[in-house]
Design a protein around this motif. Structure first.
Motif, PDB file in Angstrom:
ATOM      1  N   ARG A 437      -4.899   7.790  14.375  1.00 18.73           N
ATOM      2  CA  ARG A 437      -5.966   8.129  13.435  1.00 18.73           C
ATOM      3  C   ARG A 437      -5.694   7.552  12.044  1.00 18.73           C
ATOM      4  NH1 ARG A 437      -8.001  14.225  11.623  1.00 18.73           N
ATOM      5  NH2 ARG A 437      -9.671  13.496  10.209  1.00 18.73           N
ATOM      6  N   TRP A 438      -4.462   7.740  11.549  1.00 19.35           N
ATOM      7  CA  TRP A 438      -4.157   7.385  10.166  1.00 19.35           C
ATOM      8  C   TRP A 438      -3.555   5.993  10.022  1.00 19.35           C
ATOM      9  CZ3 TRP A 438      -6.461  10.734   7.205  1.00 19.35           C
ATOM     10  CH2 TRP A 438      -6.603  12.063   7.638  1.00 19.35           C
ATOM     11  N   GLY A 439      -3.251   5.334  11.127  1.00 19.68           N
ATOM     12  CA  GLY A 439      -2.527   4.072  11.046  1.00 19.68           C
ATOM     13  C   GLY A 439      -1.046   4.344  10.982  1.00 19.68           C
ATOM     14  N   GLU A 440      -0.629   5.050   9.942  1.00 18.24           N
ATOM     15  CA  GLU A 440       0.727   5.585   9.845  1.00 18.24           C
ATOM     16  C   GLU A 440       0.618   7.018   9.350  1.00 18.24           C
ATOM     17  OE1 GLU A 440       4.280   2.810   8.701  1.00 18.24           O
ATOM     18  OE2 GLU A 440       2.603   2.328   7.377  1.00 18.24           O
ATOM     19  N   ALA A 441       1.424   7.889   9.924  1.00 19.67           N
ATOM     20  CA  ALA A 441       1.499   9.267   9.460  1.00 19.67           C
ATOM     21  C   ALA A 441       2.796   9.458   8.695  1.00 19.67           C
ATOM     22  CB  ALA A 441       1.444  10.235  10.649  1.00 19.67           C
ATOM     23  N   VAL A 442       2.740  10.259   7.641  1.00 18.82           N
ATOM     24  CA  VAL A 442       3.926  10.531   6.837  1.00 18.82           C
ATOM     25  C   VAL A 442       4.787  11.581   7.535  1.00 18.82           C
ATOM     26  CG1 VAL A 442       4.781  11.305   4.592  1.00 18.82           C
ATOM     27  CG2 VAL A 442       2.625  10.018   4.733  1.00 18.82           C
TER      28      VAL A 442
END
Length: 515
Positions: A437-442
């Motif tokens: 969803r976010w591309g990369e998640a923190v």
């Protein structure tokens, strides 16, 4: 003038001053110069070719310092070998640099001699043995001898230091005589070292400590080798040894601060506690200044050693400067560059670029890597940051460490500083994980202080309140300890490997594996 002259001049002027201390051993400048000269003459006899390589793999010891200074005095090139590295990795470096001499101590014989070419002379140091294949034996055999003075250009190579970097296999950074001279002068100028300095060498000589040896020798101070790197022992030696200066990574400073009774000790002699190698949390900066009375920081890379920028204690006392690593040192220019090559004005974030005498000559036998890194005289550091209007430099992480989540840039140090505000957090590291969803998640990995508890939701709330929802970690991993590199940095590569092996849900994209 060659780098070794900083030592030899002091030895000539003040031969009876103490140059080195280790446990119950002390060595005057006169004795150090005599041993360095004898060993340098022996090195030249073994291999008379100027500039040839001498590799050293050893822990911190007086013989290690003597051997390193002898390499410089012999007009040869130093290749430091990290004693924490495995045998195959050291063998790769030895094969790549083809040293004619290999010096090692007994504790690291196995990995240093894992695969050494037949033509390489092996010498063991740190032993009282007078056998020919030992540093002690050569010192006896060559006592009173002096090396031939080599006529070397300042562009000649003084050291080849290997950097693990974040982009794959380590690269051999060629540091010239000019770069070494610039480093010494920059440290002397930035720190204003005095002739009564007592510098505690905690970091490995193959890493940070080597940068400070010649500046301390140049001012006539004393190098005190740490008897242990355990926090309690370091504190005791700092206090009882009347230490005035030291350098260590933030992780060790955190450990010192967490030792019982640290604030009750006498720190009146300590003038320079320098941290580098990794960012330090703002709350810990304030705590260090309160406890020790001083804290300084520097920014550098193996490609531009130690002092691209420096922040003295008097400046760091200003809480508004806690996010800065200082201003450019006298022989170095700092710029902030956009992807299209434009130099950016104050306040704008881009890649930190550097030029001046401090710069490396390039990567050993890797001209294509050199051309990628040094462009039109500017060294591209790979670090993101900005300069304010007063010239103070602020880091914003390695460019490849920036997490792009939902189209927004998230800088890990910002999140780490926010997490560090909670009193239960001892250490933390923030990184990106591929997310559909976010591309990369923190994500964040957190090590708590002993005897404390805190929930992931509470920590996420701390970050959200300070930075907002985009920077708030989607997941927090609680670990007993965070893996560290040889330089004392938290190893995000090791973290990813560890979490990937224990959490089947985690997927780490290829482009982040080298962080």
């Amino acid at each position: 003038m060659q780098p070794i002259d900083f030592l030899l001049r002091t030895a000539n002027a003040f031969p009876h001053r103490i140059a080195l201390e280790a446990d119950d051993v002390s060595m005057t400048y006169g004795e150090l110069a005599r041993q360095v000269s004898a060993l340098a003459a022996a090195f030249q006899d073994i291999d008379p070719v100027p500039g040839s390589r001498v590799a050293i793999c050893a822990g911190n010891s007086v013989p290690h310092v003597v051997a390193l200074m002898a390499v410089l005095a012999a007009g040869k090139t130093w290749v430091p070998l990290n004693p924490r590295s495995a045998g195959p990795e050291l063998a790769r470096i030895i094969d790549f640099t083809t040293p004619s001499i290999l010096v090692f101590d007994e504790a690291h014989r196995e990995q240093a001699c894992y695969a050494v070419p037949a033509g390489t002379r092996r010498l063991v140091c740190g032993t009282s043995s007078a056998e020919p294949n030992s540093v002690a034996g050569l010192l006896v055999a060559w006592q009173g001898r002096v090396p031939r003075r080599q006529s070397r250009d300042l562009s000649d190579i003084q050291a080849i230091k290997f950097t693990g970097g974040t982009t794959g296999a380590p690269k051999g950074v060629m540091q010239s005589l000019r770069a070494w001279n610039a480093t010494v002068v920059s440290i002397l100028t930035a720190m204003q070292l005095q002739d009564d300095e007592r510098y505690l060498a905690v970091a490995s000589i193959t890493h940070g400590t080597s940068t400070f040896l010649l500046p301390v020798f140049a001012c006539g101070g004393t190098i005190v080798l740490a008897s242990s790197t355990r926090p309690k022992s370091v504190l005791e030696q700092l206090e009882s040894g009347r230490i005035t200066a030291t350098f260590m990574p933030p992780t060790l400073i955190y450990d010192l601060l967490d030792e019982p009774g640290v604030a009750k000790r006498d720190w009146s002699k300590l003038r320079h506690m320098v941290y580098a190698a990794a960012p330090m949390r703002a709350d810990r900066i304030a705590q260090t200044i309160e406890v020790f009375g001083t804290l300084e920081t520097s920014f550098g890379q193996t490609e531009a050693p130690a002092v691209i920028a420096f922040m003295p204690s008097i400046e760091l006392r200003n809480s508004e400067r806690h996010g800065s690593v200082g201003r450019a040192t006298p022989l170095t220019e700092i710029g902030i560059m956009a992807p299209d090559g434009r130099l950016l004005p104050p306040g704008e974030t881009g890649e930190i670029v550097v030029r001046g005498d401090l710069l490396m000559s390039g990567y050993w036998r890797q001209p294509e890597k050199t051309a990628e890194t040094i462009v039109d005289g500017w060294l591209h550091t790979g670090d993101g940051g900005y300069l304010d209007r007063e010239g103070f430099l602020y880091l914003k992480d390695r460019l490849r460490d920036v997490v792009i989540s939902g189209g927004f840039n998230v800088y890990p140090t910002d999140v780490e500083n926010a997490l560090g505000k909670h009193p239960a957090v001892c250490r933390c590291a923030v990184f990106g994980v591929a997310d559909p969803r976010w591309g990369e998640a923190v994500h964040a990995a957190v090590q708590l202080r002993p005897g404390t508890e805190v929930s992931a939701d509470t920590l996420r709330g701390v970050v959200r309140a300070r930075l907002g929802p985009v920077q708030t970690p989607k997941q927090i991993h609680f670990l007993d300890s965070l893996p560290l590199t040889a330089n004392g940095k938290v190893s995000k590569q090791a973290l990813r490997d560890q979490l990937a092996n224990t959490d089947g849900k985690a997927h780490f994209p290829k482009e982040t594996l080298a962080s």
